[in-house]
Motif scaffolding. Structure first.
Motif, PDB file in Angstrom:
ATOM      1  N   ARG A 166       1.169  -0.982   0.010  1.00 17.63           N
ATOM      2  CA  ARG A 166       0.251  -0.069   0.417  1.00 17.63           C
ATOM      3  C   ARG A 166       0.619   1.119  -0.164  1.00 17.63           C
ATOM      4  O   ARG A 166       1.667   1.345   0.974  1.00 17.63           O
ATOM      5  CB  ARG A 166      -1.002   0.316   1.244  1.00 17.63           C
ATOM      6  N   LEU A 167       0.545   1.940  -0.738  1.00 12.54           N
ATOM      7  CA  LEU A 167       1.125   2.996  -0.861  1.00 12.54           C
ATOM      8  C   LEU A 167       0.511   4.652  -0.767  1.00 12.54           C
ATOM      9  O   LEU A 167      -0.254   4.895  -1.778  1.00 12.54           O
ATOM     10  CB  LEU A 167       1.772   3.611  -2.679  1.00 12.54           C
ATOM     11  N   GLU A 168       1.016   5.493  -0.148  1.00 13.77           N
ATOM     12  CA  GLU A 168       0.119   6.278   0.439  1.00 13.77           C
ATOM     13  C   GLU A 168       1.267   8.364   0.268  1.00 13.77           C
ATOM     14  O   GLU A 168       1.888   8.089   0.877  1.00 13.77           O
ATOM     15  CB  GLU A 168      -1.204   6.362   0.963  1.00 13.77           C
ATOM     16  N   TRP A 169       0.015   9.131  -0.332  1.00  8.12           N
ATOM     17  CA  TRP A 169       0.962   9.822  -0.948  1.00  8.12           C
ATOM     18  C   TRP A 169       0.887  11.076   0.518  1.00  8.12           C
ATOM     19  O   TRP A 169      -0.066  11.081   0.815  1.00  8.12           O
ATOM     20  CB  TRP A 169       1.028  10.385  -2.347  1.00  8.12           C
ATOM     21  N   GLN A 180      16.707   2.070  -2.577  1.00  6.27           N
ATOM     22  CA  GLN A 180      18.274   2.597  -3.224  1.00  6.27           C
ATOM     23  C   GLN A 180      18.350   4.334  -2.681  1.00  6.27           C
ATOM     24  O   GLN A 180      17.528   5.040  -2.235  1.00  6.27           O
ATOM     25  CB  GLN A 180      18.204   3.966  -4.703  1.00  6.27           C
ATOM     26  N   PRO A 181      19.540   4.283  -1.456  1.00  3.01           N
ATOM     27  CA  PRO A 181      19.432   4.931  -0.522  1.00  3.01           C
ATOM     28  C   PRO A 181      19.967   6.696  -1.029  1.00  3.01           C
ATOM     29  O   PRO A 181      20.350   6.637  -2.438  1.00  3.01           O
ATOM     30  CB  PRO A 181      20.612   5.007   0.609  1.00  3.01           C
ATOM     31  N   ALA A 182      19.483   7.425  -0.549  1.00  7.31           N
ATOM     32  CA  ALA A 182      19.951   8.865  -1.106  1.00  7.31           C
ATOM     33  C   ALA A 182      21.922   9.023  -1.321  1.00  7.31           C
ATOM     34  O   ALA A 182      21.825   8.496   0.388  1.00  7.31           O
ATOM     35  CB  ALA A 182      19.285   9.989  -0.500  1.00  7.31           C
ATOM     36  N   VAL A 183      21.885   9.509  -1.940  1.00  6.72           N
ATOM     37  CA  VAL A 183      23.846   9.727  -2.124  1.00  6.72           C
ATOM     38  C   VAL A 183      23.905  11.358  -2.218  1.00  6.72           C
ATOM     39  O   VAL A 183      23.765  11.594  -3.593  1.00  6.72           O
ATOM     40  CB  VAL A 183      24.466   8.974  -2.763  1.00  6.72           C
ATOM     41  N   GLY A 184      24.759  11.956  -1.563  1.00  8.89           N
ATOM     42  CA  GLY A 184      24.653  13.383  -2.069  1.00  8.89           C
ATOM     43  C   GLY A 184      23.791  13.897  -2.850  1.00  8.89           C
ATOM     44  O   GLY A 184      22.772  14.006  -1.641  1.00  8.89           O
ATOM     45  N   LEU A 185      24.289  14.536  -3.726  1.00 11.73           N
ATOM     46  CA  LEU A 185      22.639  15.480  -4.194  1.00 11.73           C
ATOM     47  C   LEU A 185      21.276  14.672  -5.307  1.00 11.73           C
ATOM     48  O   LEU A 185      20.583  14.607  -4.957  1.00 11.73           O
ATOM     49  CB  LEU A 185      22.988  16.659  -5.170  1.00 11.73           C
ATOM     50  N   GLU A 186      22.093  13.486  -4.478  1.00 11.81           N
ATOM     51  CA  GLU A 186      20.906  12.450  -6.076  1.00 11.81           C
ATOM     52  C   GLU A 186      19.888  11.582  -4.765  1.00 11.81           C
ATOM     53  O   GLU A 186      20.537  11.095  -3.480  1.00 11.81           O
ATOM     54  CB  GLU A 186      21.622  11.415  -6.157  1.00 11.81           C
ATOM     55  N   ASN A 187      18.650  11.610  -4.757  1.00 12.25           N
ATOM     56  CA  ASN A 187      17.597  11.273  -4.392  1.00 12.25           C
ATOM     57  C   ASN A 187      17.549   9.812  -4.411  1.00 12.25           C
ATOM     58  O   ASN A 187      17.853   9.615  -5.265  1.00 12.25           O
ATOM     59  CB  ASN A 187      15.934  11.678  -4.492  1.00 12.25           C
ATOM     60  N   GLY A 188      17.116   9.204  -2.738  1.00 15.63           N
ATOM     61  CA  GLY A 188      16.888   7.502  -3.458  1.00 15.63           C
ATOM     62  C   GLY A 188      15.972   6.874  -3.636  1.00 15.63           C
ATOM     63  O   GLY A 188      14.896   8.014  -3.994  1.00 15.63           O
ATOM     64  N   TYR A 189      14.946   6.258  -3.786  1.00 14.57           N
ATOM     65  CA  TYR A 189      13.774   6.039  -3.497  1.00 14.57           C
ATOM     66  C   TYR A 189      13.865   3.574  -3.208  1.00 14.57           C
ATOM     67  O   TYR A 189      14.679   3.486  -3.073  1.00 14.57           O
ATOM     68  CB  TYR A 189      13.401   5.524  -4.745  1.00 14.57           C
ATOM     69  N   LEU A 190      12.386   3.979  -3.415  1.00 14.60           N
ATOM     70  CA  LEU A 190      12.125   2.606  -3.214  1.00 14.60           C
ATOM     71  C   LEU A 190      10.722   2.750  -4.323  1.00 14.60           C
ATOM     72  O   LEU A 190       9.827   3.501  -4.370  1.00 14.60           O
ATOM     73  CB  LEU A 190      10.960   2.366  -1.882  1.00 14.60           C
ATOM     74  N   ARG A 191      11.606   0.979  -5.182  1.00 16.89           N
ATOM     75  CA  ARG A 191      10.570   1.263  -6.522  1.00 16.89           C
ATOM     76  C   ARG A 191      10.045  -0.147  -6.452  1.00 16.89           C
ATOM     77  O   ARG A 191      10.395  -1.357  -6.492  1.00 16.89           O
ATOM     78  CB  ARG A 191      11.240   1.371  -7.204  1.00 16.89           C
ATOM     79  N   PHE A 192       9.199  -0.658  -7.041  1.00 22.56           N
ATOM     80  CA  PHE A 192       8.244  -1.249  -7.488  1.00 22.56           C
ATOM     81  C   PHE A 192       7.824  -1.826  -8.533  1.00 22.56           C
ATOM     82  O   PHE A 192       7.428  -0.797  -9.300  1.00 22.56           O
ATOM     83  CB  PHE A 192       7.045  -2.027  -6.493  1.00 22.56           C
ATOM     84  N   LYS A 230      10.539  10.840  -8.132  1.00 23.62           N
ATOM     85  CA  LYS A 230       9.522  11.718  -8.379  1.00 23.62           C
ATOM     86  C   LYS A 230       8.317  11.501  -8.793  1.00 23.62           C
ATOM     87  O   LYS A 230       6.731  12.058  -8.495  1.00 23.62           O
ATOM     88  CB  LYS A 230      10.077  13.111  -8.805  1.00 23.62           C
ATOM     89  N   TYR A 231       7.418  10.731 -10.029  1.00 21.68           N
ATOM     90  CA  TYR A 231       6.684  10.815 -10.768  1.00 21.68           C
ATOM     91  C   TYR A 231       5.933   9.358 -10.937  1.00 21.68           C
ATOM     92  O   TYR A 231       4.951   8.975 -11.668  1.00 21.68           O
ATOM     93  CB  TYR A 231       6.971  11.352 -12.193  1.00 21.68           C
ATOM     94  N   ASP A 232       7.057   8.642 -10.529  1.00 25.12           N
ATOM     95  CA  ASP A 232       6.172   6.945 -10.412  1.00 25.12           C
ATOM     96  C   ASP A 232       5.272   6.670  -9.704  1.00 25.12           C
ATOM     97  O   ASP A 232       5.464   6.758  -8.441  1.00 25.12           O
ATOM     98  CB  ASP A 232       7.599   6.547 -10.221  1.00 25.12           C
ATOM     99  N   PRO A 233       4.099   6.479 -10.029  1.00 25.36           N
ATOM    100  CA  PRO A 233       2.870   5.911  -8.974  1.00 25.36           C
ATOM    101  C   PRO A 233       3.637   4.573  -8.297  1.00 25.36           C
ATOM    102  O   PRO A 233       2.635   4.501  -7.552  1.00 25.36           O
ATOM    103  CB  PRO A 233       1.877   5.972  -9.939  1.00 25.36           C
ATOM    104  N   HIS A 234       4.720   3.941  -8.387  1.00 26.19           N
ATOM    105  CA  HIS A 234       5.058   3.103  -7.568  1.00 26.19           C
ATOM    106  C   HIS A 234       5.994   3.316  -7.209  1.00 26.19           C
ATOM    107  O   HIS A 234       7.096   1.708  -7.333  1.00 26.19           O
ATOM    108  CB  HIS A 234       5.140   1.249  -9.344  1.00 26.19           C
ATOM    109  N   ALA A 235       6.129   4.508  -6.501  1.00 26.01           N
ATOM    110  CA  ALA A 235       7.406   4.312  -5.761  1.00 26.01           C
ATOM    111  C   ALA A 235       7.173   5.816  -4.935  1.00 26.01           C
ATOM    112  O   ALA A 235       6.913   6.561  -5.003  1.00 26.01           O
ATOM    113  CB  ALA A 235       8.422   4.845  -7.551  1.00 26.01           C
ATOM    114  N   VAL A 236       8.331   5.368  -3.651  1.00 28.09           N
ATOM    115  CA  VAL A 236       9.009   6.933  -2.479  1.00 28.09           C
ATOM    116  C   VAL A 236       9.784   7.064  -2.519  1.00 28.09           C
ATOM    117  O   VAL A 236      10.817   6.019  -2.774  1.00 28.09           O
ATOM    118  CB  VAL A 236       8.535   6.002  -1.808  1.00 28.09           C
TER     119      VAL A 236
END
Length: 292
Positions: free
Chosen positions: A147-150, A177-189, A201-207
């Motif tokens: 379940r992904l909620e925004w 993927q953790p954030a590294v430096g200026l690059e954001n991380g994510y949890l993606r399915f 940032k725009y993927d509805p299956h990723a945080v």
């Protein structure tokens, strides 16, 4: 039995498994504290080492490739305070640490545990249900559905479709993927029949993750889902099915059949040792029996 107690945590080895309990020191990472006690069967271990330093040393476990869904989902990107397979050792306990290493290595040699990769998870992954809020959303998993909620920081293009519920059967891959430096991380399915090249940032299956304190907890969600996906190194089902024609009435190929029987024995041992719950054991056993 070998045991070492430190502020960073306690490791106990009983000859069959290592029990890793995180300490309560402020230096213990949030992921380790939330993950809690880990039981690592000897058969999942590829090696152990101890590194001495001037003030502190470090015990390290090396697991066989593919044995732990947490390590697979995170791709070895867990930073030091969150890595459950490291233990900081004070200088006055170096002798105990060296004895601990010797005991584990002796057991690995005695049991002739191979150091190579495995084709099935030997650790069950984090307990469910669990949920974590970080970055631009909340990810929860109950064992069957993600379940992904925004939140208010989510991009409108992603939030406009509302919360997402994804059945685990529809997930083909998961990545943290953790954030590294200026690059954001994510949890993606990665969802079957819904490929996308959109950034998290725009993927509805990723945080999307921004490098804040709770980011590592998303790795627990990733690992819990990963533990319920087919193992990436598992042989395809066709490899253990009888061939068509006259051979179909005979036994399955010996190599595949023997491997599946060994896997059933391993699952039984993990269940008896309390490493797998009744539900996890039943689910894993049925998956193996289907291949037989």
């Amino acid at each position: 039995m070998a045991e070492i107690l430190q502020k960073d945590g306690t490791w106990v080895f009983d000859g069959d498994a290592l029990r890793l309990t995180p300490g309560r020191d402020k230096g213990v990472g949030l992921l380790r504290r939330e993950l809690g006690e880990l039981v690592v069967p000897l058969g999942a271990l590829a090696g152990i080492s101890f590194e001495q330093g001037k003030k502190t040393g470090r015990l390290r476990l090396r697991l066989r490739d593919g044995a732990d869904p947490l390590l697979h989902a995170t791709g070895g990107r867990l930073t030091e305070p969150h890595d459950p397979y490291q233990l900081i050792v004070e200088s006055d306990r170096y002798g105990v640490a060296e004895y601990f290493v010797d005991e584990v290595r002796h057991a690995l040699t005695l049991d002739q545990v191979p150091a190579g990769p495995v084709d099935a998870y030997l650790l069950p992954g984090p307990a469910v249900p669990l949920a974590c809020s970080a970055g631009d959303g909340t990810a929860g998993f109950d064992g069957d559905r993600v379940r992904l909620e925004w939140n208010w920081k989510t991009e409108d293009a992603k939030a406009s479709a509302g919360a997402r519920t994804i059945a685990v059967e529809e997930i083909t891959a998961v990545e943290w993927q953790p954030a590294v430096g200026l690059e954001n991380g994510y949890l993606r399915f990665t969802v079957r029949h819904a490929p996308t090249k959109a950034p998290p940032k725009y993927d509805p299956h990723a945080v999307e993750l921004w490098g804040f304190k709770k980011d590592p907890l998303m790795a627990l969600v990733a690992a819990a889902v990963q533990a319920r996906l087919p193992h990436p190194a598992a042989p395809p089902e066709d490899a253990v099915r009888p061939l068509p024609g006259p051979v179909a009435d005979g036994p399955p190929p010996a190599a595949g059949h023997d491997a599946l029987l060994r896997r059933l024995r391993e699952l039984g041992e993990l269940h008896r040792d309390g490493i797998l719950t009744d539900d996890e054991f039943t689910m894993a056993k049925q998956a193996v029996l289907r291949q037989l």
